[in-house]
Motif scaffolding. Structure first.
Motif, PDB file in Angstrom:
ATOM      1  N   VAL A 356       0.932  -1.189  -0.118  1.00 11.75           N
ATOM      2  CA  VAL A 356       0.037   0.001   0.108  1.00 11.75           C
ATOM      3  C   VAL A 356       0.835   1.317  -0.005  1.00 11.75           C
ATOM      4  O   VAL A 356       0.781   2.271  -0.688  1.00 11.75           O
ATOM      5  CB  VAL A 356      -0.969   0.059   1.074  1.00 11.75           C
ATOM      6  CG1 VAL A 356      -1.656   1.268   1.227  1.00 11.75           C
ATOM      7  CG2 VAL A 356      -1.869  -1.199   1.163  1.00 11.75           C
ATOM      8  N   THR A 357       2.014   1.229   0.690  1.00  6.92           N
ATOM      9  CA  THR A 357       2.910   2.306   0.808  1.00  6.92           C
ATOM     10  C   THR A 357       3.461   2.625  -0.541  1.00  6.92           C
ATOM     11  O   THR A 357       3.592   3.744  -1.211  1.00  6.92           O
ATOM     12  CB  THR A 357       3.892   1.982   1.759  1.00  6.92           C
ATOM     13  OG1 THR A 357       3.370   1.954   3.023  1.00  6.92           O
ATOM     14  CG2 THR A 357       4.887   3.271   1.857  1.00  6.92           C
ATOM     15  N   ASP A 358       3.955   1.468  -1.476  1.00  2.00           N
ATOM     16  CA  ASP A 358       4.373   1.567  -2.716  1.00  2.00           C
ATOM     17  C   ASP A 358       3.425   2.218  -3.613  1.00  2.00           C
ATOM     18  O   ASP A 358       3.755   3.129  -4.483  1.00  2.00           O
ATOM     19  CB  ASP A 358       4.779   0.352  -3.226  1.00  2.00           C
ATOM     20  CG  ASP A 358       6.336  -0.219  -2.525  1.00  2.00           C
ATOM     21  OD1 ASP A 358       7.019   0.860  -2.011  1.00  2.00           O
ATOM     22  OD2 ASP A 358       6.495  -1.336  -2.701  1.00  2.00           O
ATOM     23  N   MET A 359       2.366   1.813  -3.483  1.00  2.00           N
ATOM     24  CA  MET A 359       1.092   2.250  -4.251  1.00  2.00           C
ATOM     25  C   MET A 359       0.821   3.760  -3.774  1.00  2.00           C
ATOM     26  O   MET A 359       0.831   4.376  -4.860  1.00  2.00           O
ATOM     27  CB  MET A 359       0.017   1.570  -4.135  1.00  2.00           C
ATOM     28  CG  MET A 359      -1.289   2.012  -4.866  1.00  2.00           C
ATOM     29  SD  MET A 359      -2.794   1.552  -4.409  1.00  2.00           S
ATOM     30  CE  MET A 359      -2.944   2.528  -2.766  1.00  2.00           C
ATOM     31  N   ASN A 360       0.976   4.260  -2.918  1.00  2.00           N
ATOM     32  CA  ASN A 360       0.771   5.298  -2.316  1.00  2.00           C
ATOM     33  C   ASN A 360       1.979   6.447  -3.027  1.00  2.00           C
ATOM     34  O   ASN A 360       1.604   7.567  -3.551  1.00  2.00           O
ATOM     35  CB  ASN A 360       0.672   5.680  -0.842  1.00  2.00           C
ATOM     36  CG  ASN A 360      -0.213   6.845  -0.459  1.00  2.00           C
ATOM     37  OD1 ASN A 360      -0.906   7.733  -1.258  1.00  2.00           O
ATOM     38  ND2 ASN A 360      -0.343   7.049   0.903  1.00  2.00           N
ATOM     39  N   ASN A 362       3.502   5.846  -5.783  1.00  2.00           N
ATOM     40  CA  ASN A 362       3.115   6.085  -6.970  1.00  2.00           C
ATOM     41  C   ASN A 362       2.065   6.761  -7.477  1.00  2.00           C
ATOM     42  O   ASN A 362       2.248   7.417  -8.526  1.00  2.00           O
ATOM     43  CB  ASN A 362       2.974   4.546  -7.696  1.00  2.00           C
ATOM     44  CG  ASN A 362       4.310   3.788  -7.860  1.00  2.00           C
ATOM     45  OD1 ASN A 362       5.144   3.983  -8.733  1.00  2.00           O
ATOM     46  ND2 ASN A 362       4.876   2.956  -6.877  1.00  2.00           N
ATOM     47  N   VAL A 363       0.999   6.719  -6.617  1.00  2.00           N
ATOM     48  CA  VAL A 363      -0.077   7.813  -7.021  1.00  2.00           C
ATOM     49  C   VAL A 363       0.403   9.096  -6.780  1.00  2.00           C
ATOM     50  O   VAL A 363       0.124  10.075  -7.700  1.00  2.00           O
ATOM     51  CB  VAL A 363      -1.205   7.588  -5.857  1.00  2.00           C
ATOM     52  CG1 VAL A 363      -2.269   8.571  -5.833  1.00  2.00           C
ATOM     53  CG2 VAL A 363      -1.871   6.081  -6.166  1.00  2.00           C
ATOM     54  N   ILE A 364       1.272   9.581  -6.123  1.00  3.63           N
ATOM     55  CA  ILE A 364       1.703  10.588  -5.828  1.00  3.63           C
ATOM     56  C   ILE A 364       2.684  11.343  -7.183  1.00  3.63           C
ATOM     57  O   ILE A 364       2.267  12.154  -7.635  1.00  3.63           O
ATOM     58  CB  ILE A 364       2.483  11.098  -4.367  1.00  3.63           C
ATOM     59  CG1 ILE A 364       1.774  10.876  -3.286  1.00  3.63           C
ATOM     60  CG2 ILE A 364       3.376  12.414  -4.493  1.00  3.63           C
ATOM     61  CD1 ILE A 364       2.523  10.846  -1.975  1.00  3.63           C
ATOM     62  N   GLY A 368      -1.697  11.357  -9.513  1.00  4.29           N
ATOM     63  CA  GLY A 368      -2.966  11.222  -8.669  1.00  4.29           C
ATOM     64  C   GLY A 368      -3.795  10.253  -8.995  1.00  4.29           C
ATOM     65  O   GLY A 368      -3.145   8.958  -9.304  1.00  4.29           O
ATOM     66  N   ALA A 369      -5.024  10.230  -9.313  1.00  2.00           N
ATOM     67  CA  ALA A 369      -5.986   8.995  -9.517  1.00  2.00           C
ATOM     68  C   ALA A 369      -5.918   8.266 -10.978  1.00  2.00           C
ATOM     69  O   ALA A 369      -6.468   7.553 -11.254  1.00  2.00           O
ATOM     70  CB  ALA A 369      -7.260   9.345  -9.190  1.00  2.00           C
ATOM     71  N   ASP A 370      -5.108   9.156 -11.871  1.00  3.23           N
ATOM     72  CA  ASP A 370      -5.131   8.653 -12.953  1.00  3.23           C
ATOM     73  C   ASP A 370      -4.743   7.308 -13.305  1.00  3.23           C
ATOM     74  O   ASP A 370      -5.280   6.486 -14.239  1.00  3.23           O
ATOM     75  CB  ASP A 370      -4.010   9.419 -13.843  1.00  3.23           C
ATOM     76  CG  ASP A 370      -4.575  11.018 -14.307  1.00  3.23           C
ATOM     77  OD1 ASP A 370      -5.970  11.262 -13.869  1.00  3.23           O
ATOM     78  OD2 ASP A 370      -3.569  12.051 -14.526  1.00  3.23           O
ATOM     79  N   LYS A 445     -15.846  10.763  -3.046  1.00  4.98           N
ATOM     80  CA  LYS A 445     -16.041  12.293  -2.536  1.00  4.98           C
ATOM     81  C   LYS A 445     -15.286  13.200  -3.491  1.00  4.98           C
ATOM     82  O   LYS A 445     -15.009  14.520  -3.267  1.00  4.98           O
ATOM     83  CB  LYS A 445     -15.496  12.387  -1.096  1.00  4.98           C
ATOM     84  CG  LYS A 445     -16.271  11.625  -0.095  1.00  4.98           C
ATOM     85  CD  LYS A 445     -15.592  11.666   1.190  1.00  4.98           C
ATOM     86  CE  LYS A 445     -16.369  10.796   2.328  1.00  4.98           C
ATOM     87  NZ  LYS A 445     -15.779  10.575   3.528  1.00  4.98           N
ATOM     88  N   GLY A 446     -14.466  12.664  -4.189  1.00  5.72           N
ATOM     89  CA  GLY A 446     -13.625  13.465  -5.558  1.00  5.72           C
ATOM     90  C   GLY A 446     -12.518  14.134  -4.865  1.00  5.72           C
ATOM     91  O   GLY A 446     -12.404  15.417  -4.984  1.00  5.72           O
ATOM     92  N   PRO A 447     -11.584  13.453  -4.036  1.00  6.06           N
ATOM     93  CA  PRO A 447     -10.498  14.204  -3.213  1.00  6.06           C
ATOM     94  C   PRO A 447      -9.258  14.574  -4.404  1.00  6.06           C
ATOM     95  O   PRO A 447      -9.446  14.067  -5.364  1.00  6.06           O
ATOM     96  CB  PRO A 447     -10.150  12.860  -2.570  1.00  6.06           C
ATOM     97  CG  PRO A 447     -10.367  11.621  -3.166  1.00  6.06           C
ATOM     98  CD  PRO A 447     -11.650  11.790  -4.094  1.00  6.06           C
ATOM     99  N   THR A 448      -8.589  15.472  -4.105  1.00 10.12           N
ATOM    100  CA  THR A 448      -7.658  15.871  -4.820  1.00 10.12           C
ATOM    101  C   THR A 448      -6.442  14.857  -4.459  1.00 10.12           C
ATOM    102  O   THR A 448      -6.490  14.033  -3.595  1.00 10.12           O
ATOM    103  CB  THR A 448      -7.387  17.492  -4.202  1.00 10.12           C
ATOM    104  OG1 THR A 448      -6.729  17.266  -3.037  1.00 10.12           O
ATOM    105  CG2 THR A 448      -8.126  18.350  -4.398  1.00 10.12           C
ATOM    106  N   LYS A 449      -5.066  15.061  -5.305  1.00  8.60           N
ATOM    107  CA  LYS A 449      -4.247  14.149  -5.178  1.00  8.60           C
ATOM    108  C   LYS A 449      -3.545  14.353  -3.697  1.00  8.60           C
ATOM    109  O   LYS A 449      -3.274  13.244  -2.957  1.00  8.60           O
ATOM    110  CB  LYS A 449      -3.005  14.656  -6.057  1.00  8.60           C
ATOM    111  CG  LYS A 449      -1.995  13.541  -5.977  1.00  8.60           C
ATOM    112  CD  LYS A 449      -0.965  13.771  -7.188  1.00  8.60           C
ATOM    113  CE  LYS A 449      -0.235  15.098  -6.901  1.00  8.60           C
ATOM    114  NZ  LYS A 449       0.969  15.141  -7.863  1.00  8.60           N
ATOM    115  N   GLU A 450      -3.649  15.287  -3.164  1.00  3.86           N
ATOM    116  CA  GLU A 450      -3.231  15.341  -1.546  1.00  3.86           C
ATOM    117  C   GLU A 450      -3.917  14.662  -0.632  1.00  3.86           C
ATOM    118  O   GLU A 450      -3.608  13.958   0.181  1.00  3.86           O
ATOM    119  CB  GLU A 450      -2.733  16.909  -1.255  1.00  3.86           C
ATOM    120  CG  GLU A 450      -1.547  17.544  -1.883  1.00  3.86           C
ATOM    121  CD  GLU A 450      -1.959  18.086  -3.469  1.00  3.86           C
ATOM    122  OE1 GLU A 450      -3.209  17.853  -3.768  1.00  3.86           O
ATOM    123  OE2 GLU A 450      -1.215  18.354  -4.131  1.00  3.86           O
TER     124      GLU A 450
END
Length: 732
Positions: A356-360, A362-364, A368-370, A445-450
């Protein structure tokens, strides 16, 4: 052979019919009284890996008819089917060509050397050991064989070109065996399953065979075939072995073929007989249920009266036997079970946290959610990834009951190893699915990347707390069941000479109308179980009170534990590739609608094909695979530090720490930077000393219960390594 097989089946099926009525009564009684088991905090996936393929690739198989090695394409479906399916070409699957063979892997063992195999073959037929220097029964063209060995059925011979490929295939095939061994009798079967396993135990005890049985694996027909072969095999060997002609290698080959032919004959006969009896019992079940409902109170009263009479007769002898031969050894058995099992569950926690940390990260760094759908598609398959779960399963391998194994007639510890490994995979999948469900709700909820990054961290913390609670409950139940499996057969064997012959006189205490639902033998075993159960419960309770291996006390319950969480699991399964543009295997491929033709669905299954991903094609910011900074981090703490630094660079400071772990000094081990295949989207910088403390991995705790749980001893950092893929044939 057919006549002898029929006699064995008739004797067993008589036990099965008797046990069916008892199991039906026990099931209905438990429904009325309730079990009182603690509710699991994690969700469970109802349809694991639907329409996915766990693994596919090429390997060499030895063809016994042509005596040549052929290249074969193999795939493992999402439910493991019967095991690997072997085809000629990868295109054969897309064309729906039937496989050349489907390996039913229940009951098999994996051997990684020809010498191991030759030793087992030699032991299976005494007097056929080949002379030194003579040609063996099997020659492998490479140094990396994998042989599937079964005591009765056909053997399968494979080989790979490299050691890395051998390790991967071994992990995959072992996963198939582990699943098929334990998936034959569904756990939710409240009548047929218990009736069958009790009948197996009663039949073997009638033959003076006590203790665990290694061949209790697969479905009912496979287990029944193993039971027949256990009794028929020695007699068959004694009769046919002197008649075999030729050199030792040729006699070995003949015996393997004869044994397989007999096993197939036994399997077909057992299948027909068992299905006929099961159909008869299922037709009679409504009438039996009606009788139980009408006379439930009287049946319970009659059984309790019988139990009191048997207890008065055997209790003095049983208590002496428990006090002298069982009680002193319970702590030693429990400790031997707790150490490797708890290490395995801790490793599951660490692997889940790291993924999960690795995924986080990579999301950053990937927009983001792309690409969230692609990453979550891979994460959803984590529990069924043989290589990533291998480090968890390996923790059970050191399990030994030295000294105790002979005393309690435990033929092998593999039964307990595989059961614990199945629990590990279930808990990993439950944790992943709970994380998926909570994250999917948050994305609405449509969150931003942060905001998304912070939400992932908060959800991770919640899931880890739930995992700690559930893993404690699962382990305590596993320890109790394992202790009973070890001690009860031993007690029954010890008491048999003085008690078993006296049991028939208690039959007159059972009313004739209730004789289908109450058996003297079962009631006797329940009384014996009660004499040792209090000592087992006390031992497990003391281990929990002393906080050994992060076990929670039975009195502890999780408050504020998301009472509405289980309602979220009632919705449709989450398709991350469909909703967020990833496909799990090829993110550029368009999604396939539900109405797509079968051929297109099969093609898509091929695209998301393998849960086993190529190590060289890992996530761009996976620890250890690409340089995250001039000094590449190699611990979870450093990964979290980098995450915190990147967040501070792109967003306002957080109001407080995202995790509740106590601060600890950051450990940084500089590693050699390797050449990156693609530059990072935004460069990551090492955080200043001490800044990563807020993001230290959360330790197992139960703060929601109001009690502080001490964390396990310091664990080594988790590393992700890359392997040289040169010469690897399998396509990942």
């Amino acid at each position: 052979l057919s006549e002898k097989t029929g006699k064995i089946l008739t004797a067993f099926l008589r036990f099965y019919e008797d046990q069916y009525g008892v199991a039906l009564f026990n099931s209905m009684r438990h429904e009325i009284e309730g079990t009182g088991a603690p509710q699991a905090q994690l969700l469970w996936r109802k349809v694991p890996l639907d329409e996915r393929i766990i693994f596919s690739g090429n390997l060499f198989q030895y063809q016994e008819d042509s005596k040549k090695w052929r290249n074969r394409f193999s795939l493992v479906p999402h439910n493991y089917g019967l095991g690997p399916s072997l085809l000629s070409l990868p295109q054969a699957y897309e064309r729906q060509v039937p496989p050349r063979a489907v390996i039913n892997s229940a009951g098999y063992k994996i051997l990684t050397s020809v010498d191991q195999y030759l030793e087992l073959v030699g032991n299976s037929l005494p007097g056929t050991t080949a002379k030194s220097g003579s040609a063996p029964i099997l020659k492998c063209p490479t140094q990396f064989p994998l042989i599937l060995w079964h005591p009765s059925a056909r053997h399968y011979y494979f080989c790979m070109m490299t050691e890395a490929e051998q390790d991967k295939w071994q992990a995959v095939l072992q996963d198939c065996i582990r699943h098929c061994n334990n998936a034959g009798i569904p756990e939710n079967s409240k009548v047929e399953g218990p009736a069958f396993t009790d009948a197996i135990r009663m039949y073997r005890q009638s033959k003076e065979l006590y203790g665990t049985w290694e061949m209790l694996c697969g479905n009912e027909v496979q287990i029944l075939s193993n039971l027949v072969m256990e009794e028929l095999g020695p007699e068959l060997k004694a009769e046919l072995a002197p008649r075999l002609k030729g050199k030792p290698q040729e006699r070995q080959r003949q015996w393997i073929q004869i044994s397989d032919a007999v096993y197939r004959m036994v399997y077909e006969q057992a299948k027909a007989r068992f299905e006929a009896v099961l159909s008869k019992l299922q037709l009679a079940r409504p009438a039996m249920e009606a009788a139980i409902r009408t006379d439930m109170d009287q049946i319970i009263t009659s059984k309790e009266h019988l139990a009191s009479k048997i207890r008065a007769f055997i209790l003095p002898k049983a208590e002496v036997c428990v006090r002298n031969h069982v009680q002193p050894y319970i702590p030693s058995i429990l400790e031997a079970l707790m150490v490797p099992t708890s290490q395995g569950f801790t490793e599951v926690r660490d692997v889940f946290f790291k993924e999960v940390t690795d995924m986080n990260l990579n999301v950053i760094n990937e927009g983001g959610a792309d690409k969230l759908g692609e990453y979550m598609e891979k994460l959803s398959q984590l529990a069924y990834h043989p290589l990533k779960m291998q480090s968890c399963y390996e923790k059970m391998e050191p399990l030994r009951l030295d000294g105790l194994q002979q005393r309690f007639d435990v033929s092998s510890t593999s039964v307990f190893k595989q059961r614990a490994q199945i629990h590990m995979r279930e808990q990993m999948d439950n944790a992943v699915y709970t994380f998926e469900t909570l994250l999917h709700q948050e994305l609405g909820k449509g969150p931003t990347k942060e905001e998304l990054c912070k939400s992932i961290q908060r959800i991770l913390e919640r899931v880890l707390k739930k995992y700690d609670y559930d893993s404690s409950s699962v382990r305590k139940r596993f320890f109790r069941e394992a202790l009973l499996q070890i001690t009860i057969p031993f007690l029954l064997k010890k008491l048999a000479p003085t008690c078993k012959s006296e049991l028939p006189r208690f039959q007159e205490l059972i009313f004739e109308d209730f004789a289908r639902f109450i058996l003297v033998e079962n009631t006797y075993e329940e009384v014996v179980l009660q004499t040792v159960m209090k000592d087992i419960l006390q031992a497990v309770k003391e281990a929990a009170v002393q906080r050994k291996h992060n076990l929670y006390r039975d009195s502890m319950v999780m408050h504020n534990s998301d009472p509405n969480l289980h309602l979220l699991a009632e919705g449709a399964p989450i398709d991350w590739g469909e909703e967020y543009g990833g496909s799990g295997g090829d993110s550029s491929s368009p999604s396939v609608p539900e109405a797509a033709p079968l051929s297109e669905k099969r093609r898509r299954a091929k695209q998301v094909v393998s849960v086993v991903q190529d190590e060289e094609a890992g996530l761009p910011f996976e620890a250890g695979s690409e340089p995250l900074s001039p000094a590449s981090p190699d611990s979870v703490t450093e990964l979290r530090g980098l995450l915190a630094q990147d967040l501070r660079a792109e967003s306002p400071p957080l109001a407080g720490p995202l995790f509740n772990g106590a601060p600890s000094p950051e450990s940084s081990q500089p590693g050699a930077a390797s050449e990156a295949s693609s530059p990072p989207a935004s460069p990551l910088r090492q955080p200043p000393p001490g800044k990563a403390a807020d993001l230290e991995p959360p330790k197992p705790s139960d703060q929601e219960t109001g009690e502080q749980v001490s964390s396990p001893g310091g664990r080594p950092p988790i590393h992700t390594t890359t392997e040289d893929g040169a010469g690897v044939q399998t396509e990942f």
